[in-house]
Write an enzyme that holds these catalytic residues in place. Structure first.
Site, PDB file in Angstrom:
ATOM      1  CG  ASP A 101       8.655  70.349  -6.349  1.00  0.00           C
ATOM      2  OD1 ASP A 101       7.920  69.727  -5.563  1.00  0.00           O
ATOM      3  OD2 ASP A 101       8.909  71.566  -6.204  1.00  0.00           O
TER       4      ASP A 101
HETATM    5  C1  GLC Z   1       8.515  73.313  -3.221  1.00  0.00           C
HETATM    6  C2  GLC Z   1       7.312  72.396  -3.278  1.00  0.00           C
HETATM    7  C3  GLC Z   1       6.389  72.700  -4.410  1.00  0.00           C
HETATM    8  C4  GLC Z   1       6.409  74.186  -4.668  1.00  0.00           C
HETATM    9  C5  GLC Z   1       7.775  74.522  -5.217  1.00  0.00           C
HETATM   10  C6  GLC Z   1       7.933  76.017  -5.522  1.00  0.00           C
HETATM   11  O1  GLC Z   1       9.644  72.596  -2.848  1.00  0.00           O
HETATM   12  O2  GLC Z   1       7.557  70.999  -3.283  1.00  0.00           O
HETATM   13  O3  GLC Z   1       5.096  72.207  -4.045  1.00  0.00           O
HETATM   14  O4  GLC Z   1       5.403  74.531  -5.608  1.00  0.00           O
HETATM   15  O5  GLC Z   1       8.815  74.104  -4.351  1.00  0.00           O
HETATM   16  O6  GLC Z   1       7.865  76.748  -4.344  1.00  0.00           O
END
Ligand code: GLC
Length: 756
Positions: free
Chosen positions: A289
């Site tokens: 993430d």
């Molecule tokens: C965010 C979220 C994740 C998302 C990623 C990219 O912090 O936790 O669900 O897909 O970053 O935007």
């Protein structure tokens, strides 16, 4: 169940722009290995590097990166994927750098959070979960993939499949609710919708089941907080939706920010290798993430970014999102022997395989057709699809005296509440790719119904600008417009009060310590109630709320969540009876915040029964059951249940039948739910577990016999070591209209090998 959607199904199910037959795994492996053999270590590590684009951000900016470095790395072939870049022109520009300027010209993945739509937005996922309609949910994801792929995107960071019982957590809006069985069915439907049956088609995109794992069990409902759960909960509640997505062929998995039992998920070998890649044979790739690789330093698990890079890669996190850990430190870790080249090769092969499956090596610009983009974004057929989804997602919580449906044109209707005129909040918080102010408001949706409608805001919902990144200012205290609202209510036959949360009051980073109506909305509701008790409360919210006063006083309550682009039209159709509400709650609505976390599939405890002394499992100041239970949802008609039969047809196969009749005067759809309880087992089992459901249509006076078959898949459970087992003994069964209401029966199964 009739599907009203033949026209749209025609468009989506037949038209897949496939240029060639999907290659077999062997042919793919040969291509992947051939390419891998040509790559330098830096180029391999480049594939494991995911950079954010140059415009939108969806997380805190990292310390080690800047645009100049990103462009340089793109030219060197040190980037495998980009996120937050969309639009055929922008995507083509960046893809051309990777394909035309880098040595091997390996095309990029372009990922985006297409959570519930790209431009045309369907209801937030929690609302869609309330439809219990897997066909509609698949269609919704199909629409999202069609628009996203037309805009250059070939990878979505969805479905989010985190189970959660805690409405304080803002991201419950993004998932499928509190139940693993329903969550697993939804996960599978979404993956089908996004990926279709041919990933090389130009209107299908790679999906990403997230966040692996346990994120929805954050302590105190506080986002990114510690998760400390037992393996019985992990195996039986958290993992089933991920397993379902993997079985459906999801091509990527995103790990999660949280530590799970002391280990950050991004650095967790048990989760990413032992379970996902070994036990489940997952052959796609794992992406971190946003910044979660680097956050292992902050967790106190990694000394520095170089150490974090080694920990994450060795634990099975194949691609690093926006930490700069892999691109800046992984080569040194390989050179020093901290990371074996086999780890790198495995990760890179997984990533390359998905790129081959998407057809990107055949045509890196297949998603960059500006004509398709112009033709498909906001397409009318998409509007119909998301309006249908919105209709099906609403839950009628209460309807005393059949105040609903409203009668067209013969009632003076006062509409009160800022959300009735809000064309943004219905888009929800994950609308980063869509355009502000593109939701149909409820006022707009009600116009064609000719009722004598007057409107008063009553009070602002928030006191300042709300954006994707900032905390919504809700310290609203101004009640100066109450008087006008009360005056309207007094002069009207019925009041439609539209209350709830702003679209940015739920979602990532939006945990709340309260579950009441924000600001002065509760006071507004009570003030209007004084003037006119014929109130229809329309809720627009991204999480279960605790509304005991409303539940006690307000005759009709319709849960409409944040319903997306077509919100106003869909709600108006339900309010005026053009569509009979059919939704069922995917999460329990608590009586008070003190009950949270709360879910229907709780354990019995040793003292479940009321005593006249205090020593039993309850609260001194509140009941333990929810205000509105999981699976609850009323209709404008009335469904009756009869003739439950439970029959053991084989040693581990049970056939359950029930008759459902439409005893009312209008047609409607019912969701019949099947729950079991394994009364005695080698680990305590919940008092109820959803193990089947059917959504079907009944005309007035029509009856249908619904048949469920329970097999070992439904009768078994995972023990603390993750072994799935079916144990002999008595089971209770309940079949009905919610987790709290139905006909009961029981059966007993013998040991394996026994004849029935
Ligand atoms: C965010 C979220 C994740 C998302 C990623 C990219 O912090 O936790 O669900 O897909 O970053 O935007």
């Amino acid at each position: 169940m009739t599907n009203k959607f033949t026209g749209v199904l025609l468009v989506f199910s037949i038209v897949t722009f496939s240029c060639s037959q999907p290659e077999t795994i062997d042919e793919l492996d040969v291509k992947v290995n051939d390419l891998l053999a040509q790559m330098t270590l830096e180029e391999k590590i480049g594939q494991m590097n995911l950079y954010n684009g140059f415009w939108d951000i969806t997380g805190p900016a990292p310390q080690e990166g800047d645009a100049a470095k990103k462009y340089a790395d793109l030219e060197q072939g040190y980037v495998g994927a980009m996120l937050n870049i969309h639009g055929t022109e922008n995507v083509r520009k960046i893809q051309e750098i990777a394909v035309n300027q880098s040595r091997l010209g390996i095309p990029l993945l372009f990922g985006y959070d297409i959570i519930h739509g790209y431009k045309t937005l369907s209801p937030i996922p929690l609302a869609e979960a309330a439809s219990w309609d897997m066909e509609a949910i698949e269609m919704s994801s199909r629409v999202a993939a069609t628009e996203a792929s037309a805009a250059g995107i070939n990878w979505t960071f969805a479905p989010m499949v985190d189970i959660s019982r805690d409405a304080r957590w803002g991201r419950v809006m993004e998932g499928g609710g509190e139940d693993p069985y329903l969550g697993a069915k939804i996960a599978s439907a979404r993956v089908r919708g996004f990926q279709g049956d041919d990933l090389s088609a130009a209107n299908t995109i790679a999906a990403c089941a997230k966040h692996f794992a346990g994120y929805g069990f954050a302590e105190a409902g506080r986002d990114y907080n510690t998760v400390d759960i037992g393996t019985i909960t992990l195996y039986n509640e958290v993992l089933p939706p991920f397993r379902s997505a993997v079985n459906q062929g999801v091509r990527t998995i995103m790990n999660s920010f949280n530590i799970l039992n002391g280990i950050p998920a991004t650095g967790d070998t048990f989760l990413q290798r032992d379970i996902l890649k070994d036990k489940w044979s997952f052959n796609g790739f794992v992406v971190s993430d946003w910044g979660s690789t680097g956050e292992m330093i902050t967790h106190g698990y990694a000394r520095d970014l170089a150490h974090a890079a080694a920990l994450a890669a060795n634990a099975g996190s194949d691609m690093d999102m926006e930490s700069y850990a892999y691109v800046n430190h992984l080569k040194a870790q390989v050179d020093s022997g901290m990371v074996d080249i086999a780890v790198i090769d495995d990760a890179v092969k997984r990533i390359l395989r998905v790129k081959f499956e998407l057809g990107l090596f055949d045509d890196p610009f297949r998603y960059c057709d500006p004509e398709r983009e112009k033709e498909l974004l906001y397409h009318e057929e998409h509007q119909q699809a998301v309006r249908d989804m919105a209709r099906k997602s609403m839950v009628l919580l209460k309807n005393e005296g059949n105040l609903l449906p409203l009668s067209r044109g013969r009632q003076k209707v006062a509409v009160i509440g800022a959300l009735a005129d809000d064309n943004n909040s219905p888009l929800g918080s994950w609308r980063i790719s869509s355009d502000d102010s593109t939701a149909v408001t409820l006022l707009e949706g009600m116009e064609p119904y000719g009722a004598e409608i007057t409107y008063a805001k009553g009070a602002d919902l928030i006191t300042g600008p709300a954006t994707f990144l900032n905390n919504v200012p809700i310290n609203q205290t101004d009640k100066s417009e109450f008087r006008q609202a009360v005056r309207l209510a007094r002069r009207s036959d019925v009041v439609v009060m539209v209350l709830g949360e702003h679209g940015f009051q739920s979602g990532e980073g939006r945990s709340r310590t309260r579950l009441d109506l924000p600001g002065v909305q509760q006071e507004l509701l009570e003030a209007v109630f004084e003037a006119n008790q014929n109130i229809v409360l329309v809720l627009m919210n991204g999480r279960p709320l605790a509304l005991p006063w409303a539940a006690e006083h307000v005759p009709a309550i319709l849960e409409t969540w944040h319903l997306g682009t077509q919100s106003g039209h869909a709600i108006a159709q339900v309010l005026f009876g053009e569509y009979n509400p059919s939704g069922k709650l995917p999460m329990s609505f608590p009586r008070s915040i003190g009950q949270v976390p709360i879910s229907y599939n709780r354990y019995n405890t040793g003292r479940p029964d009321a005593l006249d002394i205090v020593f039993w499992s309850t609260y001194t100041d509140e009941a333990i059951d929810p205000l509105f239970p999981f699976g609850h949802g009323l209709s404008y008609t009335n469904f009756e249940y009869s003739n439950l039969s439970v029959q053991l047809v084989d040693k581990h196969r049970v056939e359950i039948k029930v008759t459902v009749s439409n005893e009312g005067r209008v047609a409607g759809e019912e969701v019949t739910q099947l729950y079991i309880r394994d009364v005695v087992a080698s680990v305590a089992r919940p008092i109820k577990e959803l193990k089947g459901f059917r959504k079907f249509h009944l005309e007035p006076g029509q009856s249908e016999t619904i048949v469920f078959t329970l097999t070992e898949n439904e009768l078994g459970f995972f023990d603390a070591k993750g072994n799935f087992k079916v144990e002999p003994g008595k089971f209770q069964v309940m079949v009905g209209t919610s987790s709290a209401e139905g006909l009961s029966g029981e059966f007993t199964i013998g040991p394996v090998g026994d004849q029935p």
